[in-house]
Design a protein around this motif. Sequence first.
Motif, mmCIF file in Angstrom:
data_model
loop_
_atom_site.group_PDB
_atom_site.id
_atom_site.type_symbol
_atom_site.label_atom_id
_atom_site.label_comp_id
_atom_site.label_asym_id
_atom_site.label_seq_id
_atom_site.Cartn_x
_atom_site.Cartn_y
_atom_site.Cartn_z
ATOM 1 N N ALA A 61 0.831 -1.198 0.000
ATOM 2 C CA ALA A 61 0.000 0.000 0.000
ATOM 3 C C ALA A 61 0.865 1.248 0.000
ATOM 4 C CB ALA A 61 -0.897 -0.011 1.231
ATOM 5 N N LEU A 62 0.274 2.344 -0.408
ATOM 6 C CA LEU A 62 0.948 3.628 -0.280
ATOM 7 C C LEU A 62 1.022 3.984 1.196
ATOM 8 C CD1 LEU A 62 -0.071 3.896 -3.304
ATOM 9 C CD2 LEU A 62 -0.114 6.316 -2.853
ATOM 10 N N LYS A 63 2.048 4.738 1.524
ATOM 11 C CA LYS A 63 2.201 5.220 2.897
ATOM 12 C C LYS A 63 2.471 6.717 2.840
ATOM 13 C CE LYS A 63 3.892 0.859 4.835
ATOM 14 N NZ LYS A 63 3.330 0.037 3.835
ATOM 15 N N LEU A 64 2.413 7.332 3.988
ATOM 16 C CA LEU A 64 2.660 8.759 4.086
ATOM 17 C C LEU A 64 3.880 8.986 4.968
ATOM 18 C CD1 LEU A 64 0.862 10.882 2.775
ATOM 19 C CD2 LEU A 64 -0.229 11.245 4.973
ATOM 20 N N ARG A 65 4.752 9.897 4.546
ATOM 21 C CA ARG A 65 5.937 10.216 5.339
ATOM 22 C C ARG A 65 6.032 11.727 5.479
ATOM 23 N NH1 ARG A 65 10.697 11.741 3.378
ATOM 24 N NH2 ARG A 65 10.369 10.852 1.321
ATOM 25 N N LYS A 66 6.352 12.170 6.699
ATOM 26 C CA LYS A 66 6.521 13.604 6.934
ATOM 27 C C LYS A 66 7.842 14.048 6.315
ATOM 28 C CE LYS A 66 5.650 17.093 10.274
ATOM 29 N NZ LYS A 66 4.839 17.415 11.402
ATOM 30 N N LEU A 67 7.830 15.178 5.630
ATOM 31 C CA LEU A 67 9.046 15.718 5.036
ATOM 32 C C LEU A 67 10.001 16.176 6.129
ATOM 33 C CD1 LEU A 67 7.434 17.789 2.154
ATOM 34 C CD2 LEU A 67 8.862 15.764 1.879
ATOM 35 N N GLU A 68 11.291 16.003 5.912
ATOM 36 C CA GLU A 68 12.294 16.405 6.901
ATOM 37 C C GLU A 68 12.212 17.884 7.221
ATOM 38 O OE1 GLU A 68 16.191 15.098 5.775
ATOM 39 O OE2 GLU A 68 15.530 13.014 5.543
ATOM 40 N N SER A 69 11.824 18.682 6.234
ATOM 41 C CA SER A 69 11.691 20.125 6.449
ATOM 42 C C SER A 69 10.510 20.457 7.347
ATOM 43 C CB SER A 69 11.502 20.827 5.099
ATOM 44 O OG SER A 69 10.258 20.439 4.534
ATOM 45 N N GLY A 70 9.618 19.473 7.540
ATOM 46 C CA GLY A 70 8.417 19.706 8.338
ATOM 47 C C GLY A 70 7.322 20.411 7.566
ATOM 48 N N ALA A 71 7.558 20.670 6.267
ATOM 49 C CA ALA A 71 6.597 21.410 5.445
ATOM 50 C C ALA A 71 5.621 20.477 4.740
ATOM 51 C CB ALA A 71 7.341 22.262 4.433
ATOM 52 N N GLY A 72 5.046 19.573 5.483
ATOM 53 C CA GLY A 72 4.033 18.707 4.894
ATOM 54 C C GLY A 72 4.466 17.257 4.773
ATOM 55 N N TYR A 73 3.740 16.545 3.915
ATOM 56 C CA TYR A 73 3.916 15.108 3.770
ATOM 57 C C TYR A 73 4.152 14.739 2.319
ATOM 58 C CZ TYR A 73 2.110 14.698 8.514
ATOM 59 O OH TYR A 73 1.947 14.789 9.871
#
Length: 198
Positions: A21-33
């Motif tokens: 399945a697709l997953k979601l990961r938070k961007l290292e910059s913290g500016a979204g996913y």
Amino acid sequence: MPKRSKKNGPRSGTRSETHDALKLRKLESGAGYVLVHPRCVRDRAEDIEEVRLMIDAGELEVATDEIRWLLSGCSAFVEAHLLAGVIAVELSNDVKLARGHFGYAYGLGLKALHAAKFAGPLLAAQPANGPWHEAGRGLAWCLQRLDKAAMADEVVATLLAADASDPMGVAELIRSMRAPSDPLFQIDLPPSPGTGPK
């Protein structure tokens, strides 16, 4: 149909890859996913580029066969479903089939968002997110064409919650589809008595 070249190898795809399945990961910059696509998608990146070239060249039937192959080994391939939807509209104006493909791709991303208790944003400018946004736009367009305005509005609301800048212009697209068509002629009514200059 041209034969698959040896560089692409055998039509691979294990059972576990197919059901990833697709997953979601938070961007290292913290500016979204960002959406994290399963390995079977990443392994077929070169193939999907070939499909895009086929579509650009107008080879829609060959592209359809290639997409079928891609999806047979990787059902969670958002971009392959997106392109299948585009072809369904381009080749035969089959809005119901296009809705199925766009909807499947959109649903894959939506599942990932719900599983991660998504708080946004999921910007379309991120390359991994773009196909999901495009699929959502295609789905909203199909739903509006099929007179399912409330469902189209739900999709638009979700896309705007993910990326409020609306880079795909989906809100404007749906508004323009709902705008009454220009009348064949327009009658200019005279002002009502007593409202003109005295």
